[in-house]
Design a protein around this motif. Sequence first.
Motif, short mmCIF file in Angstrom:
data_model
loop_
_atom_site.label_atom_id
_atom_site.label_comp_id
_atom_site.label_asym_id
_atom_site.label_seq_id
_atom_site.Cartn_x
_atom_site.Cartn_y
_atom_site.Cartn_z
N ARG A 159 0.85 -1.33 -0.01
CA ARG A 159 -0.05 -0.01 0.08
C ARG A 159 0.86 1.06 0.18
NH1 ARG A 159 -3.62 -3.44 3.22
NH2 ARG A 159 -2.42 -2.70 5.37
N PHE A 160 2.02 1.26 0.89
CA PHE A 160 2.96 2.62 0.76
C PHE A 160 3.52 2.69 -0.59
CE2 PHE A 160 6.80 4.35 1.11
CZ PHE A 160 6.87 5.43 2.06
N TYR A 161 3.83 1.69 -1.17
CA TYR A 161 4.71 2.10 -2.75
C TYR A 161 3.26 2.53 -3.61
CZ TYR A 161 9.20 1.24 -1.14
OH TYR A 161 10.32 1.02 -0.46
N LEU A 217 4.17 12.47 1.47
CA LEU A 217 5.10 12.25 2.67
C LEU A 217 4.94 13.34 3.42
CD1 LEU A 217 8.24 11.06 0.48
CD2 LEU A 217 6.83 9.72 1.78
N SER A 218 4.93 14.54 3.06
CA SER A 218 4.90 15.86 4.08
C SER A 218 3.86 16.00 5.06
CB SER A 218 5.07 17.12 3.31
OG SER A 218 6.32 17.24 2.74
N GLU A 219 2.64 15.28 4.16
CA GLU A 219 1.56 15.56 5.10
C GLU A 219 1.44 14.36 6.23
OE1 GLU A 219 -1.70 12.83 2.14
OE2 GLU A 219 -1.91 15.03 2.19
N ARG A 220 2.33 13.16 6.00
CA ARG A 220 2.28 12.20 7.07
C ARG A 220 3.56 12.62 7.96
NH1 ARG A 220 0.08 10.21 2.56
NH2 ARG A 220 -1.64 8.96 2.83
N GLY A 221 4.16 13.32 7.63
CA GLY A 221 5.64 13.78 8.54
C GLY A 221 6.66 12.89 8.31
N LEU A 222 6.78 12.50 7.02
CA LEU A 222 7.84 11.47 6.67
C LEU A 222 8.90 12.04 6.03
CD1 LEU A 222 5.58 8.75 5.48
CD2 LEU A 222 6.41 8.75 7.56
N ASP A 239 2.21 2.10 7.21
CA ASP A 239 0.90 1.49 6.44
C ASP A 239 0.25 2.91 6.09
OD1 ASP A 239 -1.32 0.61 5.75
OD2 ASP A 239 -1.30 -1.15 7.06
N PRO A 240 -0.19 3.41 5.04
CA PRO A 240 -1.18 4.66 4.82
C PRO A 240 -2.57 4.39 5.52
CG PRO A 240 -0.20 3.55 2.69
CD PRO A 240 0.21 2.71 3.97
N ASP A 241 -2.85 3.40 5.75
CA ASP A 241 -4.21 3.07 6.18
C ASP A 241 -4.07 3.68 7.93
OD1 ASP A 241 -5.15 2.18 4.04
OD2 ASP A 241 -5.39 -0.06 4.84
N ASN A 242 -3.23 3.24 8.50
CA ASN A 242 -3.22 3.67 9.90
C ASN A 242 -1.82 4.09 10.50
OD1 ASN A 242 -1.23 1.58 9.97
ND2 ASN A 242 -2.92 0.03 10.49
N GLY A 243 -0.89 4.36 9.67
CA GLY A 243 0.38 5.15 10.09
C GLY A 243 1.34 4.43 10.83
N ARG A 244 1.14 2.81 10.82
CA ARG A 244 2.02 1.87 11.64
C ARG A 244 3.34 1.87 11.03
NH1 ARG A 244 2.90 -4.08 11.88
NH2 ARG A 244 1.51 -4.26 9.92
N LEU A 245 4.48 2.06 11.58
CA LEU A 245 5.98 2.02 11.10
C LEU A 245 5.63 0.33 10.64
CD1 LEU A 245 8.56 3.19 10.39
CD2 LEU A 245 9.19 2.47 12.85
N LEU A 246 6.49 0.25 9.42
CA LEU A 246 6.59 -1.29 8.94
C LEU A 246 8.11 -1.58 8.58
CD1 LEU A 246 4.01 -0.73 5.96
CD2 LEU A 246 3.71 -1.96 8.48
N PHE A 247 9.08 -0.28 8.21
CA PHE A 247 10.37 -0.72 8.08
C PHE A 247 11.10 0.64 7.68
CE2 PHE A 247 13.71 -1.99 5.04
CZ PHE A 247 14.22 -2.99 5.89
N GLU A 248 12.27 0.69 8.07
CA GLU A 248 13.13 1.79 7.52
C GLU A 248 14.34 1.69 6.79
OE1 GLU A 248 13.04 4.48 11.66
OE2 GLU A 248 13.86 3.04 11.93
N VAL A 249 14.25 2.41 5.81
CA VAL A 249 15.58 2.48 4.81
C VAL A 249 15.54 4.00 4.20
CG1 VAL A 249 14.41 1.35 3.11
CG2 VAL A 249 16.84 1.57 3.29
#
Length: 291
Positions: A159-161, A217-222, A239-249
């Motif tokens: 969903r993110f991509y 990205l900006s509207e989500r503070g990313l 996750d765009p649905d709930n903002g849950r952090l999934l991975f970092e790179v």
Amino acid sequence: MSKVECPWNRAAESLGNSVELQHVNLRVPDQRLATAFYISALGLTRDPFLLTGVENMWANAGVSQFHLPHGQAQLLRGTIGLVLPDRAQLLHRLQTARRWLEGTRYGFEEAADHIAVTCPWGNRFRCHAPEAERFGRIQLGIPYVEFDVAPGTLDGIVRFYREIVQAPARIEDGVAKALVAPGQYLTFRETDRPQPAYDGHHIQLAFVDFGGVHARLSERGLISQEDSQFQYRFIRLVDPDNGRLLFEVEHECRSMTHPLFMRRLVNRNPAVTNLVYAPGAEELAWAMPPE
């Protein structure tokens, strides 16, 4: 007017918003060992024009690069896929490189459809022979960068991509795949193994809708860093649905107006040496020749 029947799958040629996977950036503590591994063992080409000193090295692999600045070693949490043109020659180079890389984490192991290679600092590579059905016309390049991710994250990553980057993404054979350039993917494979903390390594993509991705990205503070008119960065995949952090790179994001966009890269033919030489055969095309 009668309808014209199309014999081709036109959707198969759609790229989406991401059009370039230009480099993978990994810090290395020893440029000599990096040269022995990336240039001598893998057979890649040091960029002859940019970053030619002793503090950084750009190693060309088809239309992509490895950026290898000097510093504390970074470990990509996953596996980098490489297509290299000759398995027998690769095995010879890998065996020869043992003399320079002894005492490091370097090693390699043959499998039926690839050679698994570990760099002196523990980064994992999966080296494939050219295969049109799997990798298209690539005979030298980086067809995928695969990340190890936590269980239960693949749907959100897709969903993110799709929604934020607006790159075609799907789950196939239990792996999430996001198309980020012609024949090149970011892939994500779930694992129960504990993963090391993220250490700052990054990849670089280029976007058609550079501003649109920035806005989402900006509207989500990313947004993590604003580099220039042509470039910004983000680290967190949510996750765009709930903002849950999934991975970092870290993703270094460039516009198509960036001065380095689609810069032509020189690739040598590692089979040509001073002892085995043929005039005009020094350069290697990254794509297969016409049929």
